[in-house]
Each structure stands twice: as structure tokens, then as C-alpha cells.
Design an enzyme around this catalytic site. Structure first.
Site, PDB file in Angstrom:
ATOM      1  N   HIS A  85      16.528  69.976  40.348  1.00 49.94           N
ATOM      2  CA  HIS A  85      16.729  68.683  39.686  1.00 49.94           C
ATOM      3  C   HIS A  85      16.098  67.558  40.504  1.00 49.94           C
ATOM      4  CE1 HIS A  85      19.732  66.241  37.050  1.00 49.94           C
ATOM      5  NE2 HIS A  85      18.711  65.474  37.407  1.00 49.94           N
ATOM      6  N   HIS A 120      13.710  54.789  43.016  1.00 54.18           N
ATOM      7  CA  HIS A 120      13.606  53.510  42.310  1.00 54.18           C
ATOM      8  C   HIS A 120      12.967  52.489  43.243  1.00 54.18           C
ATOM      9  CE1 HIS A 120      15.849  54.588  38.744  1.00 54.18           C
ATOM     10  NE2 HIS A 120      16.799  55.122  39.496  1.00 54.18           N
ATOM     11  N   ASN A 126      24.269  58.042  38.381  1.00 57.13           N
ATOM     12  CA  ASN A 126      24.825  58.618  37.167  1.00 57.13           C
ATOM     13  C   ASN A 126      24.714  60.143  37.224  1.00 57.13           C
ATOM     14  OD1 ASN A 126      25.990  58.566  34.641  1.00 57.13           O
ATOM     15  ND2 ASN A 126      24.025  58.444  33.576  1.00 57.13           N
ATOM     16  N   HIS A 186      13.385  64.053  40.248  1.00 57.76           N
ATOM     17  CA  HIS A 186      12.610  63.120  39.420  1.00 57.76           C
ATOM     18  C   HIS A 186      11.378  62.708  40.212  1.00 57.76           C
ATOM     19  CE1 HIS A 186      15.763  62.624  36.342  1.00 57.76           C
ATOM     20  NE2 HIS A 186      16.604  62.761  37.344  1.00 57.76           N
ATOM     21  N   LEU A 187      10.216  63.142  39.734  1.00 59.98           N
ATOM     22  CA  LEU A 187       8.974  62.813  40.445  1.00 59.98           C
ATOM     23  C   LEU A 187       8.309  61.558  39.879  1.00 59.98           C
ATOM     24  CD1 LEU A 187       7.416  66.348  41.061  1.00 59.98           C
ATOM     25  CD2 LEU A 187       8.639  64.890  42.680  1.00 59.98           C
ATOM     26  N   ASP A 237      19.071  65.767  42.392  1.00 56.69           N
ATOM     27  CA  ASP A 237      18.953  64.632  41.463  1.00 56.69           C
ATOM     28  C   ASP A 237      18.231  63.469  42.167  1.00 56.69           C
ATOM     29  OD1 ASP A 237      19.039  63.060  39.232  1.00 56.69           O
ATOM     30  OD2 ASP A 237      21.213  62.775  39.222  1.00 56.69           O
ATOM     31  N   ASN A 268      12.144  63.121  32.140  1.00 59.77           N
ATOM     32  CA  ASN A 268      12.240  61.725  31.665  1.00 59.77           C
ATOM     33  C   ASN A 268      11.173  60.826  32.286  1.00 59.77           C
ATOM     34  OD1 ASN A 268      13.426  61.842  34.183  1.00 59.77           O
ATOM     35  ND2 ASN A 268      15.015  60.325  33.704  1.00 59.77           N
TER      36      ASN A 268
END
Lengths: 337, 437
Positions: free
Chosen positions: B65, B316, B285, B67-68, B312, B99
Site C-alpha cells: 500500500h 503531500h 485516513n 502512494h507514488l 499507506d 488514485n
């Protein structure tokens, strides 16, 4: 006293009593033909309002002007904020113009705390209401009103609200007024009961220093003050209660219910009132209702807070604080820059 | 072909061993100093020697899990920076969430991400495909096409959003059975979490922040394990965060339902008390929960109810966290601190040994995601995907040293144990002495 006023929970009993006593001093100014003190001459206060508010902003503005501060009003509408500028940039821009204190109203809970603790600015921060979190000057003016009415204007000096039974009724879930009042009234020794339908009480309320009841009628005879909170009509669209009429029947204050209160008990409302919803016009206009008095007291309280936080001294004290003269300004700044 | 001799490494925390890598594979392992050089043409000649000195050697970590952010949000992370962060954290394979912008809901997008991972060579990148078109929860994406693409997608998720429509979820669970796929559910009942800012409980009541109730996660997990049972599919639960969710998964497993679950490092360590600072670095989240939940999650990871740790990793840009809480983005980076947090919460507490860590952070995630060549035993003939950890190290987290493009870590300034010193991807060093190769 701390350097900022963010939450009513941050005030000790002695801090709070000092503010209330100072507000009594300030109230005398309002009785003079010239309602002005030179205390904050040369100091600049900005009213930074990201949320619509008429009474709170005007109240702060009146307090600032009576203390001779230079006042800048900033409302988010039509400003750079609506063009996407961040809170940080807005605050830094204002501080670059030489602001000594920021009075902030913001829709996001915690925004004043962030402003005071993120090292973005040096100015003192006063919370004028943040989201559904806190509204400490409202709690202070409410306590001030209660002390005057329930203890006495002169008799109350130096005293708290020990043993007074205060009932707060309405939309506690969405209310910063309720949160601030529970914290401050508890600190001042009062016994607080919150009354609301279960849908309008937050999960986790069991940790608050107060009682909770779903039944207004059984609580009224045991109340020295009953504070009615505004209930927004939109709430019923989100199924918090079925209809406006049902809410009024179960939790609204009318003359019959007011008659169940002890003889000298008062009815309070932070405003704006929704007449016919949480309070009938008859009750709102009665002698027992202090709503208008609360507004007047709000100016005195905000004068006291500004006076104590900004040191109550002339501008030079910022460079050379005088420990004896200005206790509130002598706190060393420990925040990270 | 290059040779590497790792001397004196505690394989899975056991007795010190020597491990010889020849080319892309492990050529031999034996007790320290006892490799039998006579067999099968082995020789240490020309081998680069890495003195492990009692460091722990694990199979390369696998993150199910991550996010790249590429394509679309290259200001926060790219496949290159994200895989460099992965290598720094000891990972040899990461599963990239769908996403992105555009959403990874077509063969074209997943192939692009997969190819970028291969070109950069720091870590295998296995794209996750979206379950529904545009993550909108209405229409199934072309799951079969993504599976048959060069990217070979087997894990599908609308992560960030819940597949809340029960019929769509049922169909997705059924459909991917045809090619051994799995749906990874972000369990969040949307109506119960409208305007949610943090865990709903004592702290949210005080802070006046919108509550994210545990039941919003638990009700979806309960529904989905029952759906999986009904249609005979396997289902994977993303970032499980509550004690109640643990109970439901434990019950489902006891019934023989084919469910797997992951927990993030931050949910093993941090609680909602931190939100009192209103510092959005703690906004994530699902939200940080209570001490009771943290205890339940650790126990469940120890007893295998929760199968794996997944980061996860959610980068950002600074401005999305340097603001008021409500305006801030949700998520934290995690690839470069995951192993340290697991050591602090699971190993140093005695709940899990290093072979358990290898299981939860490499073997099981590789198995769930069908990542061939990863999560394999450290033994001769296996692909040389390896991670060497200095478990005696203690240090303070300094985000300035991160390989990730983003710095939104909740651990800044916190003292954590353990440090990955070397990572090898099929015999090629991607991290040497803590520095990216």
C-alpha cells in the site's frame, strides 16, 4: 495569564476571576460621558474574521476602540483569502504591517491554536470563535453576567460561581459556546447540566466535567441559570430531530417552562436567538432574560482580556516589559519561531 | 556477474551466517565462515564483502500500500523519488495505489507506472488497478485488461474511497476470481464519515472536530467478509484501524473466510491524543485511534489476525500540511520509517521476533499481491532481494534526510530504533551503508 487566549480550558480559576474583576473596572468606563481609556494607544489590533459575525466583531471593535487601540478589520469575503491565500500567508501579511494582537474568528476548529503555536507570527492571538471548538470570551461574558446576577455586582468581586447550578440547553454538538462554558463554569466551581436530544450531544461527552440530561422539565427547577443555545433549522434536514415543532415542544423554553425555574433564576442566550424555536418571544423579552445585558457585558469582558493580554501598558513595554506593572506581558515566549 | 559476500548476518534474527550473492540470486548460505566452497563451482573470488557484524538480514520488504503520486501529483512524489524512499526503507517491491491523476483504471496508466518503476530500478513497482472507473464506485474498470497488461495487475482498490455500493463490491469480488485477483477495500462507510476530521470519541468531542466513528470501518468490513464468503472470493482489508475491526476479521478467519488484513505503522504507534496539537501532520485516513485500539492492533499483528504491515505511504507537499487542520490533506509518508516503527512497537516489546517481521512485511504481502520473486526464503537459489538492518541503532527521525520528495512524517524528532543499511534488488545494491546507490 497566558500570552494568548485560545480556550476557556486554559484559564485557571484565578485567571478567570481576575478577568471578571477587571471587566467590572472596564464596565465603569461605559458609564462615563467619554467612554475611552488610553491604555492601548499606539497598539494595533486586527480583527481577522473568516466567518460571518456581526455581534462578536462589533463587540471586539468597541472594546479595542474604548482602549484607544488602532483597529484593523479584516473580513475574508472579498479579500485575498477568497483567492486561495492560506491562513499562514494572511497572518504573516498582517503581522508585517505591525500588528500586536490578532482577534480571530475561523470556521475551522483549531485555527487560532495553529496561529498561536506554529511559529507563523509573534502577535498575541485571541480566539473569537473557532469552528465547533471554543469561544472563550463568550464563556467569560456569560460567567460575568451570571456573577453579577447571581452573586452581585460588588459582592461578586474576587469571587467565583461556586455551587451555582447552570443548565445549558440545545445544540451542544455544534456549539463552541457550550464547550467553552462547560470548561469555564467548571473551573469557577459551578455545577453544569447539559440538556439536549441525544443526537445533538457529541460521542465522548462522558469525559466532560458536567451532567447530561435528555429531559428539560426535570432540570429546570434545579437551575440558577438556564442558557438556551441557538438551534439552526437546517439541522433537522440532517435528521438531528424530526421537525421544528417537535424540537420546540421538547426542548424550547416557553413561559410555562420558565415558571418552573426558581424565582431568581435567569434565562440566558448567546444570540442570535431563533424566536419560536428554542425560545418564545415572551421569554426572550421577559425581565429574566439577560440576552441584551450579555451583549453589553461582552464589551467589558473583551476590554479586560485585551488589557490583560497586551499588558495594559504603553507600546514601549513590548521592548522592555515591566514585571510589576504588566503581569500578563511578562511571560517569556517559548514558542518556536 | 557481480558477487557479494555478506558476512556474519543474523538471517531472520537467527545465528550469524554468511550469504553469497552471485548475480541476481543467492548462491549459498551457511553458518559464519562455513560456506562449502567446493560445491557447485562456488568461489568467493572477486566478491565484494559486506561485513554485517550481527545485523539482521531479511527478505526484501514488500509494501502492499504505497502512494507514488505519479502521474498527476509529481509535486509530492514521483515513481523515482518514491522508489528511492522505498529502497531507503528496505523495500524491494511496492504496490502503487490507483488514485493518481488520471486514475489507474486502464491498462495504459498501469503500464506507464510499471514501466517507470522498471526504468528507475530502485524497487519493483507493481501497480494496483482501480476497482471502478475514476474511483467513482459506479462502474467496474477494465480489471481483466489491467491484469493482462504488461503490468500484470492482481490487486484492485479504490483506496481513498470505499467501494460502498454492496452490489458493485460483490461483482468485483466475483469478477477477479477468474484471474486470481483480490480486491483491497478501503473500509469507510461514506455517510457515517461526512465531514469527518478525526477519530470520534473523547478527544473529538473536546476539540470540536468532526468524528470518524469506528463503526464506519467495522460495518463495511463485516459486510465485505460476508460478501466474500457468499461468493467464495478472497478480500483484503486496507489499513485496519480499530479493535472492533480486529474482532470481525478474527471471527471471519475462524469461519474460514478468505480474508487478509493490513495495519499501518502509524496505527501501531500513534493515538488521537496527538490531534490536540491541531498539527495536521497527524491527520490521516483512517484516523489515529485510541490507546485501546493500538493495543488490539499490535496483538492482532502478533497472532496473525492481521496478516501484514503496509505503509499507506501518502506524500503531500508542505503547503498541504502547513495550515489549519480542516484544510489539510490526509496522510503521512511511511516508507522510510516503517521498519523502525515495527521494531519499536512489535520487536522491542517482545510481541514479534525478526522472522515474524519478515513474515508480516515481506512473505505475506508478497503472497497476497502475488509478487513473484519477493517474500522468498533467504536460501540458495532464491532471488537476491534482501534487506540488512542495524537493529542496535537508535536515532532521531530527521525528515531532511528523506529520499521521498515529501516530508509529512509524524515522527519528526522522535527517537526510533533500527536502521536499514543495505538493500539489494535481485543482487543489485540499491542502498549501501544507508546511502542510495
Amino acid at each position: 495569564m497566558q500570552r494568548h487566549l485560545i480556550s476557556a480550558a486554559d484559564l485557571t480559576r484565578d485567571d478567570a476571576v481576575l478577568i471578571l474583576d477587571t471587566a467590572e473596572e472596564m464596565a465603569r468606563v461605559a458609564d462615563r460621558p467619554i467612554k475611552k481609556l488610553p491604555t492601548l494607544r499606539g497598539r494595533t489590533v486586527v480583527n481577522l474574521f473568516f466567518e460571518d459575525s456581526t455581534r462578536t466583531r462589533i463587540s471586539f471593535e468597541a472594546a479595542e476602540k474604548r482602549l484607544s487601540a488602532d483597529v484593523i478589520n479584516f473580513s475574508a469575503k472579498g479579500s485575498s483569502v477568497s483567492k486561495g491565500e492560506s491562513l499562514k500567508d494572511t497572518a504573516q501579511t498582517l503581522e508585517a504591517m505591525g500588528v500586536d494582537a490578532v482577534v480571530i474568528r475561523h470556521g475551522a476548529s483549531g485555527a487560532p491554536y495553529r496561529l498561536a503555536n506554529s511559529g507563523w507570527i509573534d502577535a498575541a492571538v485571541i480566539n473569537a470563535g473557532d469552528g465547533t471548538h471554543q469561544h472563550p470570551t463568550q464563556a467569560l461574558l456569560d460567567a460575568f453576567t451570571m456573577r453579577r446576577r447571581l452573586v452581585g455586582r460588588d459582592a461578586g468581586l474576587g469571587r467565583d460561581l461556586a455551587g451555582k447550578r447552570i443548565t445549558i440547553v440545545g445544540d451542544v454538538l455544534h456549539s463552541r459556546v457550550a464547550r467553552s462554558n462547560v470548561d469555564l463554569l467548571h473551573t469557577l466551581g459551578a455545577e453544569v447540566t447539559l440538556v439536549a436530544p441525544p443526537t445533538l450531544l457529541p460521542v465522548g461527552i462522558e469525559s466532560w466535567p458536567c451532567e447530561v440530561s435528555y429531559d428539560l422539565d426535570s432540570t429546570l427547577p434545579k437551575s440558577d441559570a438556564v442558557m438556551m443555545l441557538r438551534v439552526q433549522r437546517e439541522r433537522m434536514n440532517a435528521a438531528f430531530f424530526p421537525t421544528e415543532r417537535e424540537y420546540s415542544r421538547r426542548y424550547g423554553l416557553d413561559a410555562d417552562r420558565m415558571a418552573k425555574m426558581p424565582e431568581n433564576a435567569i434565562v440566558m442566550h448567546p444570540g442570535p436567538m431563533v424566536r419560536g424555536m428554542e425560545i418564545t418571544a415572551e421569554v426572550a423579552d421577559s425581565d429574566r432574560c439577560t440576552a441584551v445585558e450579555q451583549v453589553a457585558n461582552g464589551v467589558s469582558i473583551r476590554m479586560a482580556v485585551l488589557y490583560l493580554l497586551l499588558g495594559g501598558a504603553v507600546a514601549e513595554t513590548k521592548a522592555a516589559p515591566d514585571a510589576n506593572h504588566a503581569p500578563a506581558a511578562t511571560q517569556t515566549r517559548t514558542e518556536e519561531k | 556477474m557481480s558477487k557479494i559476500l555478506i558476512r556474519g548476518a543474523k538471517v531472520l534474527g537467527g545465528e550469524p551466517q554468511d550469504v553469497l550473492i552471485d548475480g541476481e540470486t543467492i548462491a549459498a548460505t551457511a553458518r559464519q565462515g562455513e560456506i562449502d566452497w567446493s560445491g557447485a563451482g562456488l568461489s568467493a573470488e572477486g566478491a565484494e564483502v559486506v561485513e554485517a557484524d550481527g545485523k539482521v538480514l531479511l527478505p526484501g520488504l514488500v509494501d502492499l500500500h504505497t502512494h507514488l503520486r505519479e502521474p498527476g501529483r509529481e509535486d509530492s512524489e514521483t515513481v523515482l523519488t518514491g522508489t528511492r524512499a522505498a529502497a531507503s526503507g528496505g523495500y524491494t517491491a511496492v504496490f502503487a495505489m490507483a488514485n493518481t491523476f488520471p486514475v489507474a483504471d486502464t491498462a495504459g496508466v498501469v503500464e506507464q507506472v510499471w514501466r517507470l518503476g522498471r526504468e528507475h530500478g530502485y524497487c519493483d513497482v507493481q501497480p494496483i488497478g482501480a476497482v471502478t472507473v475514476g474511483l467513482e464506485g459506479r462502474k467496474l474498470a477494465e480489471l481483466g485488461a489491467m491484469h493482462e497488461s504488461a503490468a500484470g495487475v492482481t490487486v484492485f482498490s479504490d483506496d481513498g474511497k470505499c467501494v460502498d455500493d454492496a452490489v458493485i463490491m460483490r461483482r468485483a469480488l466475483e469478477y477477479v476470481k477468474a484471474f486470481g485477483g483480490v480486491v483491497a477495500q478501503h473500509a469507510q462507510e461514506p455517510r457515517l464519515t461526512e465531514g469527518a476530521q478525526m477519530n470520534e470519541g473523547v478527544v473529538s468531542a473536546e476539540l470540536g472536530l468532526g468524528g470518524w466513528p469506528a463503526v464506519a470501518e467495522e460495518s463495511i468490513i463485516a459486510r465485505d467478509v460476508l460478501l466474500a464468503e457468499h461468493v467464495g472470493s478472497r478480500v483484503h482489508i486496507c489499513h485496519l484501524s480499530t479493535a472492533g475491526s480486529v474482532e470481525i476479521v478474527r471471527w471471519a478467519k475462524s469461519r474460514g473466510i478468505d480474508v487478509t488484513a493490513e495495519v499501518t505503522p502509524h496505527h501501531l504507534l500513534l493515538t488521537d491524543e496527538l490531534v490536540r496539537t491541531y498539527n495536521p501532520v497527524y491527520k490521516v485516513n483512517p484516523p489515529l485511534r485510541t490507546e485501546r485500539d493500538v493495543r488490539a492492533l499490535r496483538e492482532a499483528l502478533a497472532d496473525g489476525t492481521i496478516d501484514i504491515v503496509a505503509t499507506d505511504h501518502a506524500p503531500h507537499p508542505h503547503e498541504d500540511k502547513d495550515c489549519e487542520w480542516a484544510a489539510a490533506a490526509m496522510g503521512m509518508v511511511g516508507l522510510e520509517t516503517a521498519l523502525s516503527v515495527v521494531q519499536a512497537t512489535m520487536v522491542d516489546t517482545g510481541l514479534l521476533d525478526w522472522s515474524g517481521v519478515a513474515d508480516r512485511m515481506s512473505i505475506q504481502p508478497a503472497k497476497i499481491g502475488r509478487a513473484t520473486g519477493h517474500g522468498r526464503p533467504v536460501s540458495a537459489g532464491e532471488p537476491a532481494n534482501l534487506t540488512l538492518v542495524d537493529t542496535a541503532y537508535r536515532g532521531f527521525v530527521d525528515p531532511a534526510g528523506f529520499a521521498s520528495r515529501s516530508r509529512n512524517t509524524p515522527y519528526e524528532g522522535r527517537e526510533l530504533p533500527g536502521r536499514v543499511t543495505h538493500t539489494w534488488l535481485r543482487g543489485k545494491a540499491t542502498l549501501v551503508d544507508g546511502k542510495l546507490a
